[in-house]
Each structure stands twice: as structure tokens, then as C-alpha cells.
Write an enzyme that holds these catalytic residues in place. Structure first.
Site, PDB file in Angstrom:
ATOM      1  N   LYS A 247       0.844  -1.209   0.000  1.00  0.00           N
ATOM      2  CA  LYS A 247       0.000   0.000   0.000  1.00  0.00           C
ATOM      3  C   LYS A 247       0.879   1.259   0.000  1.00  0.00           C
ATOM      4  O   LYS A 247       2.076   1.181   0.305  1.00  0.00           O
ATOM      5  CB  LYS A 247      -0.906  -0.031   1.235  1.00  0.00           C
ATOM      6  CG  LYS A 247      -0.129  -0.104   2.543  1.00  0.00           C
ATOM      7  CD  LYS A 247      -0.997  -0.532   3.717  1.00  0.00           C
ATOM      8  CE  LYS A 247      -0.194  -0.516   5.005  1.00  0.00           C
ATOM      9  NZ  LYS A 247      -0.968  -1.046   6.151  1.00  0.00           N
TER      10      LYS A 247
ATOM     11  N   ARG B  58     -10.470  -0.164  15.022  1.00  0.00           N
ATOM     12  CA  ARG B  58     -10.214   0.578  13.799  1.00  0.00           C
ATOM     13  C   ARG B  58     -10.993  -0.050  12.651  1.00  0.00           C
ATOM     14  O   ARG B  58     -11.876   0.566  12.076  1.00  0.00           O
ATOM     15  CB  ARG B  58      -8.700   0.593  13.517  1.00  0.00           C
ATOM     16  CG  ARG B  58      -8.319   1.442  12.332  1.00  0.00           C
ATOM     17  CD  ARG B  58      -6.818   1.481  12.074  1.00  0.00           C
ATOM     18  NE  ARG B  58      -6.274   0.205  11.628  1.00  0.00           N
ATOM     19  CZ  ARG B  58      -5.101   0.056  11.025  1.00  0.00           C
ATOM     20  NH1 ARG B  58      -4.338   1.121  10.799  1.00  0.00           N
ATOM     21  NH2 ARG B  58      -4.661  -1.128  10.663  1.00  0.00           N
TER      22      ARG B  58
ATOM     23  N   TYR C 272      13.470  30.963   6.707  1.00  0.00           N
ATOM     24  CA  TYR C 272      12.191  31.611   7.038  1.00  0.00           C
ATOM     25  C   TYR C 272      12.077  31.868   8.536  1.00  0.00           C
ATOM     26  O   TYR C 272      12.459  31.025   9.355  1.00  0.00           O
ATOM     27  CB  TYR C 272      11.030  30.703   6.626  1.00  0.00           C
ATOM     28  CG  TYR C 272      10.669  30.790   5.168  1.00  0.00           C
ATOM     29  CD1 TYR C 272      10.171  31.962   4.614  1.00  0.00           C
ATOM     30  CD2 TYR C 272      10.795  29.663   4.350  1.00  0.00           C
ATOM     31  CE1 TYR C 272       9.815  32.016   3.272  1.00  0.00           C
ATOM     32  CE2 TYR C 272      10.438  29.708   3.015  1.00  0.00           C
ATOM     33  CZ  TYR C 272       9.945  30.894   2.477  1.00  0.00           C
ATOM     34  OH  TYR C 272       9.595  30.941   1.165  1.00  0.00           O
TER      35      TYR C 272
ATOM     36  N   MET D  88      10.031  24.640   1.358  1.00  0.00           N
ATOM     37  CA  MET D  88       9.370  23.640   0.526  1.00  0.00           C
ATOM     38  C   MET D  88      10.370  22.852  -0.322  1.00  0.00           C
ATOM     39  O   MET D  88      10.256  21.640  -0.476  1.00  0.00           O
ATOM     40  CB  MET D  88       8.346  24.311  -0.394  1.00  0.00           C
ATOM     41  CG  MET D  88       7.524  23.326  -1.222  1.00  0.00           C
ATOM     42  SD  MET D  88       6.423  24.120  -2.395  1.00  0.00           S
ATOM     43  CE  MET D  88       5.285  24.949  -1.305  1.00  0.00           C
TER      44      MET D  88
END
Ligand SMILES: *Cc1c(COP(=O)(O)O)cnc(C)c1O
Length: 376
Positions: free
Chosen positions: A45, A144, A266, A317
Site C-alpha cells: 500500500k 479501527r 524563514y 518547501m
């Protein structure tokens, strides 16, 4: 050609190397461990935990794996043409409303987790006029996925509960398998063992990677490792019994010397406390390195593997800053790769630093790295 292959090596900010031979070796090692009476599946997955299902699944199929697990029906549809038709593809989340026909047509096996899923797939079988194989999940204590104990009992008294369905696997999932001493393991084992005979005769499965290491009683008929195949330590706190699979490199854009008091990145989150040398690497949070990784992650220059170079300031980013002061005046040409995960920076160490687990680190890596697959 997919997006990954379209990224040329020279133009990529980072390189991801996946050792397919190590993945196959890990699968075989787990098969040795569980012995000849237990089948070993593979969870592929989330694009095989971020490593590329299109390369990983065929390698596992070639190693002998015939039981694959994905989360979504869409992943199963993508996987089907990548492996032989004799392999079973289990869809762990079951079937969303409206997806039943596509799942049945592709011969996927939905893991039916609720009475609603069972009912919808039974209706699908009836409409298709044929019996459909599937798996059934019971909730043994994780709350779950899966049928509750009372739902299992109710089904037991309904002779038509599985009409038109062929359950080939009854499964459950452990919540605390990575903590062998946790009492939930024994409790879930007992709950699963009690519920299993109330469901149709089928193979039974409880263990994923860590569950395999809880001992043979947890193996039942089939184990479903994912993480361990990809080199994630299934026994946290103990030496990793699996082979490393992933090497990740971030490439240098530029390096600079900064004076005391200079801000980096930043928010001016990092201020140089003395003259420092700063390297800007072409990997950022768009590539799975969290914005808050400053002070929590490090890289090494492969030629100087003993010097840990901390990530500093806010990760951007598309880039991050390393404090490379300790390298002295080692030449740093543009493009030079720094190791972010590999022999000198174990995945487990990276995950601990980022206060997460290897699973999240790998599945976050994204699609911008240039990928190479070795030992395929
Ligand atoms: C993801 C998953 C697995 C594989 O788990 P690992 O811990 O990666 O081995 C097995 N079973 C289920 C139900 C899962 O969701």
C-alpha cells in the site's frame, strides 16, 4: 513513463536508491523465520511505502510472494497488471460504495470490515451471478477495522450471511506488536482465536511485521509484513534484523560562510552564534522533510561520514539548510550529494529525531527524487 522516471538524475534535487534485492532478501528471511507452513504476504500500500509499487511488487512476486495487500481499491487496480494473475490482491479498506463491481471485475479481494461492507459485496455477487472471493476482518481490540464480537455472533446465527461470498482469509490486526511486553498482544491474540471459529473456514492472519517477532503462535496461516520488507526495524529497541533498503541523498545548491548574528531561513529561526558555514540542499518539505526538522535531523557528506551535519532553521518547501561548519574548508561543489538516509544515517535514527516512525518518513518522500533501483 510516470512522473518519477521523468525526473532526470542531473536535474533532480535528491536521489533515492531502492535496493530491490534487499527487499526480496527480507521477504525470504521472513519466510525462513515463519517456516514452510505459513504463507508470507506483502503490504505494498501507499506505493509500497513510498518506494514505488511498480518496481517493488514485481520484485516480491519474482521472489515468490503470492499474497499482496493494498489499502484502497484503486491501488489494487493499479497493482493487478504489475504481477501475475495467480497472486491474490487484498484490499484492506474493503470497498467504498459504488466500487464493488470494479473490485469484483478485477478479481481483487476486499477485506470486508463491517456488516455494511458484507451486505454490499453480497449484493454485488448476486447481481454478478457468481460467487466472489473476499476476506473478513474482525476487531480484536484496536477499534479501527473489522466486525465486533457481537456482530460476529450475530452473523453466526444467520445462515445466509456469506451467501455468494467465498471468504478465503479471516484476519485481524495488532495495535501494539512493536511492544512485545504489552498486554494488548495476548488479549488480541485470545480475542482473535475465540472469534475465528465463528466465521467461515478460511486461512487466518493476525501478524504484520512486528507481530511476526512475537513468536510462532502469532503467525497463524499467513503473515502480512510491510515495514520489515522495506528495512524498517520490526523490533524497535533491539538490533534491526532486516537488511537496509533505502539510500537517500540531497544535493547541494550552494554553500556560504555567515558571520555571527546572521539569520538563516524563514522566520529567522536560526541565528548564527559564531561564524558558520551553511549549505543549502535541494530537498525540502515538498520532499518529505518536515518544516520543523531543524535541530532534529542531520546529514553527512559520504566522504566524511563521522561528522553529523545538523539541519538548521525552518525547512523550506524545496530546500533545507545544513550547518557544515565542522567540515572546515572541504570543497563543496554544486550538486554534491549529502546522505539523508543510508549506512551512516539509519532510517530509525531519522525517524526518532523527527519524533515519528520509519513508516511515516518513507511514505512522505514524495515524487520529486530521481529514483534508481538496484539489484532488481
Ligand atoms: C499496513 C498493514 C500491514 C503491514 O504492516 P507493517 O507493520 O508495515 O508490517 C498489515 N496488515 C494491515 C491490516 C495493515 O494495515
Amino acid at each position: 513513463m510516470n512522473a518519477r522516471e521523468a525526473t532526470p538524475r542531473a536535474g533532480a534535487g535528491g536521489w533515492l536508491e531502492v535496493d530491490l534485492g534487499a527487499i526480496a532478501a527480507n521477504w525470504r528471511a521472513l519466510r525462513e523465520k515463519v517456516g514452510p507452513d505459513v504463507r508470507v504476504g506483502a503490504a505494498v500500500k501507499a506505493d509500497a511505502y513510498g518506494l514505488g509499487m511498480d518496481r517493488v511488487a514485481p520484485a516480491l512476486y519474482a521472489a515468490g510472494c503470492r499474497n499482496f495487500f493494498v489499502a484502497h481499491a484503486g491501488e489494487g487496480l493499479t497493482l493487478a497488471p504489475m504481477i501475475g494473475r495467480d497472486a491474490a490482491i487484498f484490499v484492506l479498506n474493503g470497498c467504498m460504495p459504488g466500487a464493488e463491481d470494479a473490485v469484483a471485475d478485477a478479481n481483487l479481494l476486499p477485506v470486508l470490515n463491517s456488516l455494511d461492507q458484507i451486505e454490499r459485496y453480497r449484493a454485488c455477487a448476486q447481481a454478478a451471478g457468481r460467487s466472489l472471493p473476499c476476506a473478513v476482518q474482525v476487531d480484536s481490540g484496536m477499534s479501527r477495522f473489522g466486525l465486533s464480537a457481537s456482530e460476529v455472533r450475530a452473523l453466526q446465527s444467520d445462515a445466509h450471511a456469506f451467501r455468494g461470498l467465498i471468504p478465503v482469509l479471516v484476519m485481524s490486526h495488532l495495535a501494539c506488536a512493536d511492544e512485545p511486553a504489552h498486554p494488548a498482544n495476548r488479549a488480541q491474540f485470545e480475542a482473535f482465536r475465540a472469534l475465528r471459529p465463528m466465521l467461515p473456514e478460511a486461512l487466518a492472519s493476525l501478524a504484520a511485521s512486528s507481530g511476526i517477532f512475537l513468536g510462532p503462535s502469532f503467525h497463524f496461516d499467513l503473515v502480512r509484513p510491510g515495514a520489515a520488507l522495506y528495512g524498517i526495524n520490526p523490533t524497535p529497541g533491539q538490533p534491526n534484523p532486516m537488511r537496509d533498503v533505502v539510500r537517500l541523498y540531497a544535493r547541494l545548491i550552494q554553500a556560504r560562510n555567515v558571520d555571527t548574528g546572521t539569520a538563516v531561513g524563514y522566520g529567522a529561526h536560526f541565528i548564527a552564534d559564531r561564524p558558520r558555514r551553511i549549505a543549502t540542499l535541494a530537498v525540502g518539505y515538498g520532499d518529505g522533510w518536515p518544516r520543523v526538522a531543524g535541530g532534529r535531523a542531520f546529514a553527512v557528506l559520504p566522504e566524511k561520514p563521522d561528522i553529523h551535519l545538523p539541519v538548521i532553521g525552518r525547512v523550506s518547501m524545496d530546500s533545507l539548510a545544513l550547518d557544515v561548519t565542522e567540515l572546515g574548508d572541504v570543497p563543496l561543489p554544486a550538486g554534491v550529494p549529502f546522505e539523508l538516509i543510508g549506512p551512516h544515517v539509519p532510517l530509525e535514527t531519522v525517524a526518532e529525531g523527527l519524533q515519528t516512525i520509519g513508516y511515516e518518513v518513507l511514505t512522505s518522500l514524495g515524487s520529486r527524487y530521481h529514483r534508481t533501483y538496484v539489484n532488481g
